[in-house]
Design an enzyme around this catalytic site. Structure first.
Site, PDB file in Angstrom:
ATOM      1  N   SER A  19     -16.632 -39.448  -9.981  1.00  8.04           N
ATOM      2  CA  SER A  19     -15.348 -39.002 -10.509  1.00  8.04           C
ATOM      3  C   SER A  19     -14.391 -38.651  -9.382  1.00  8.04           C
ATOM      4  O   SER A  19     -14.731 -37.925  -8.454  1.00  8.04           O
ATOM      5  CB  SER A  19     -15.542 -37.771 -11.411  1.00  8.04           C
ATOM      6  OG  SER A  19     -14.289 -37.312 -11.884  1.00  8.04           O
ATOM      7  N   CYS A  20     -13.203 -39.211  -9.490  1.00  6.40           N
ATOM      8  CA  CYS A  20     -12.108 -38.852  -8.580  1.00  6.40           C
ATOM      9  C   CYS A  20     -10.875 -38.569  -9.420  1.00  6.40           C
ATOM     10  O   CYS A  20      -9.799 -39.104  -9.183  1.00  6.40           O
ATOM     11  CB  CYS A  20     -11.843 -39.960  -7.571  1.00  6.40           C
ATOM     12  SG  CYS A  20     -13.182 -40.228  -6.403  1.00  6.40           S
ATOM     13  N   GLN A  21     -11.051 -37.726 -10.440  1.00  7.31           N
ATOM     14  CA  GLN A  21      -9.990 -37.506 -11.414  1.00  7.31           C
ATOM     15  C   GLN A  21      -8.752 -36.871 -10.813  1.00  7.31           C
ATOM     16  O   GLN A  21      -7.662 -36.958 -11.383  1.00  7.31           O
ATOM     17  CB  GLN A  21     -10.519 -36.651 -12.562  1.00  7.31           C
ATOM     18  CG  GLN A  21     -11.531 -37.386 -13.438  1.00  7.31           C
ATOM     19  CD  GLN A  21     -10.953 -38.631 -14.052  1.00  7.31           C
ATOM     20  OE1 GLN A  21      -9.900 -38.599 -14.671  1.00  7.31           O
ATOM     21  NE2 GLN A  21     -11.633 -39.746 -13.878  1.00  7.31           N
ATOM     22  N   GLY A  22      -8.903 -36.223  -9.667  1.00  2.00           N
ATOM     23  CA  GLY A  22      -7.728 -35.652  -9.013  1.00  2.00           C
ATOM     24  C   GLY A  22      -6.745 -36.700  -8.532  1.00  2.00           C
ATOM     25  O   GLY A  22      -5.622 -36.386  -8.176  1.00  2.00           O
ATOM     26  N   PHE A  23      -7.190 -37.963  -8.520  1.00  2.00           N
ATOM     27  CA  PHE A  23      -6.319 -39.048  -8.095  1.00  2.00           C
ATOM     28  C   PHE A  23      -5.918 -39.957  -9.247  1.00  2.00           C
ATOM     29  O   PHE A  23      -5.297 -40.989  -9.032  1.00  2.00           O
ATOM     30  CB  PHE A  23      -7.007 -39.870  -7.001  1.00  2.00           C
ATOM     31  CG  PHE A  23      -7.248 -39.077  -5.751  1.00  2.00           C
ATOM     32  CD1 PHE A  23      -6.229 -38.845  -4.851  1.00  2.00           C
ATOM     33  CD2 PHE A  23      -8.495 -38.541  -5.501  1.00  2.00           C
ATOM     34  CE1 PHE A  23      -6.451 -38.100  -3.700  1.00  2.00           C
ATOM     35  CE2 PHE A  23      -8.727 -37.801  -4.354  1.00  2.00           C
ATOM     36  CZ  PHE A  23      -7.702 -37.573  -3.451  1.00  2.00           C
TER      37      PHE A  23
END
Length: 402
Positions: A97-101
């Protein structure tokens, strides 16, 4: 072991045993990536995820594949070897997960989920697979002028893996959805020349046309305000290759095809919204106050934001990206093309290219479906990776048949 042929004539394993190249699926979720790689000829041996509902779904649809339910930070390479039953791993795959991007939410550079890729890298280093595949949101490619992408490339280089990346559109590979993603692949094998699969669908010469929403869900019955039936008869026999694919080995009735009435506000707006139109097609007098204020810019022209809120899907085109919010028409392009309701779980799964026999268990279906890698995208990548690994033409069980 059972066997089946897909619509393109490729002999497929059920994933429980066999002689295909071995893959470990980190951050496996509900199993979209494993399903597509399995269809391509890979043999999933281990899954890892912390979401108990997604893990239940994965176990149900990938029987015999052990799943570690817990924090990836605590997983070791030795544990993966033990569960896989081999130390010869062809591929580690996953989507940390790289939901901040993500372009679908607030971009937060310091979101701790952005650094789960470090554990992906660590486990690649400990297991030393021949190749790795990492899928993620396209926002990480350009955030901070590509700094996050460079960190990922440097991390793999440090452990001895050459890597490459590309952006893909799921619709280019037969998925009825305009889903943009970034793919990283890498290898420690000198003879492997890194490359990516060429699109099979699109508007160019020699390409198949995109799979439309109508082609994807046209055989699913309309609800006609009966929102809660747990099973429904299909509206017709399969029409076209996509519906044939979706209904292969499927039950005789549609499951997970449920809905609910729109809110009063959403229903009022929906009455003015035609196929391929969104919030901005509704008269200003029926708009919620917050959207009236955003109606024009300084020169008096209409603003172009919020155009996919309350958007009614166009049946003649692929759907927009299926997110975890597909049951909320106020959040995006999820109005059914013919009925005043959000798309159902099964319709969302069809847009993601999950076959109808794929059953979702537990709770949080929108999160499970929306976060998944579309299986047909994963299949296209998997077929290409098998060629790169040099096993595709040498595995009798996965050869192309007439």
């Amino acid at each position: 072991m059972t066997e089946a042929h897909d619509s393109e004539g490729v002999l497929m394993s059920d994933g429980s045993s066999g002689s295909g190249p071995v893959v470990i699926d980190l951050f496996c979720g509900a199993g979209g990536l494993s399903e597509g790689l399995r269809q391509a000829g890979f043999q999933p041996r281990v899954g890892v995820d912390f979401d108990k509902h997604a893990v239940s779904t994965y176990r149900h649809n990938h029987p015999g594949v052990p799943v570690i339910e817990g924090d990836v930070e605590k997983v070791t390479g030795e544990e993966l070897f033990r569960l896989a039953g081999t130390r010869d791993i062809d591929l580690i795959a996953g989507g940390p997960s790289c939901q901040g991007f993500s372009t679908h939410g607030k971009r937060i550079q310091d979101d701790p989920r952005n650094f789960l890729f470090k554990h992906f890298v660590r486990l690649v280093d400990e297991v030393r697979p021949k190749m790795f595949l990492m899928e993620n949101v396209k926002g990480m490619l350009t955030y901070a002028k590509g700094e996050f992408r460079r960190q990922i490339e440097a991390a793999f280089s440090e452990i001895g893996y050459r890597s490459d990346f590309t952006q893909v559109l799921a619709a280019d590979f037969g998925v009825p959805q305009k889903r943009h993603r970034i793919l990283f692949i890498g290898t420690r094998i000198d003879d492997i020349e890194l490359s990516f699969p060429a699109p099979t669908h699109g508007e160019g010469a020699g390409l198949k046309p995109y799979v439309t929403l109508a082609e994807a869900i046209g055989d699913l019955p309309l609800m006609e305000k009966d929102y809660t039936a747990s099973k429904r008869k299909y509206a017709s026999a399969p029409q076209g290759p996509y519906q044939v694919y979706a209904r292969s080995s499927a039950p005789t009735e549609v499951t997970m095809h449920v809905g609910r009435p729109l809110s009063k506000q959403a229903a009022t707006l929906a009455a003015y919204i035609g196929q391929g139109q969104g919030l901005r097609s509704a008269p200003i007098e029926v708009l919620p106050e917050r959207f009236k204020k955003m109606r024009t810019i300084a020169n008096g022209q209409l603003r172009r934001d919020c155009t996919t809120l309350y958007y009614r899907l166009d049946p003649s085109k692929p759907s927009y990206t299926i997110t975890c919010n597909y049951k909320n028409v106020a959040s995006g392009p999820f109005l059914h093309p013919f009925e005043d309701r959000a798309i159902s779980h099964r319709e969302a799964a069809r847009c993601q290219s999950f076959p109808d026999h794929y059953e979702f268990l537990g709770a949080s279906f929108p999160r499970q479906i929306g976060n998944a890698v579309p299986p047909l995208l994963a299949k296209a990548v998997g077929v290409h990776l098998i060629k790169l690994l040099g096993v595709g033409s040498h595995r009798q069980r996965y050869k192309r048949v007439a």
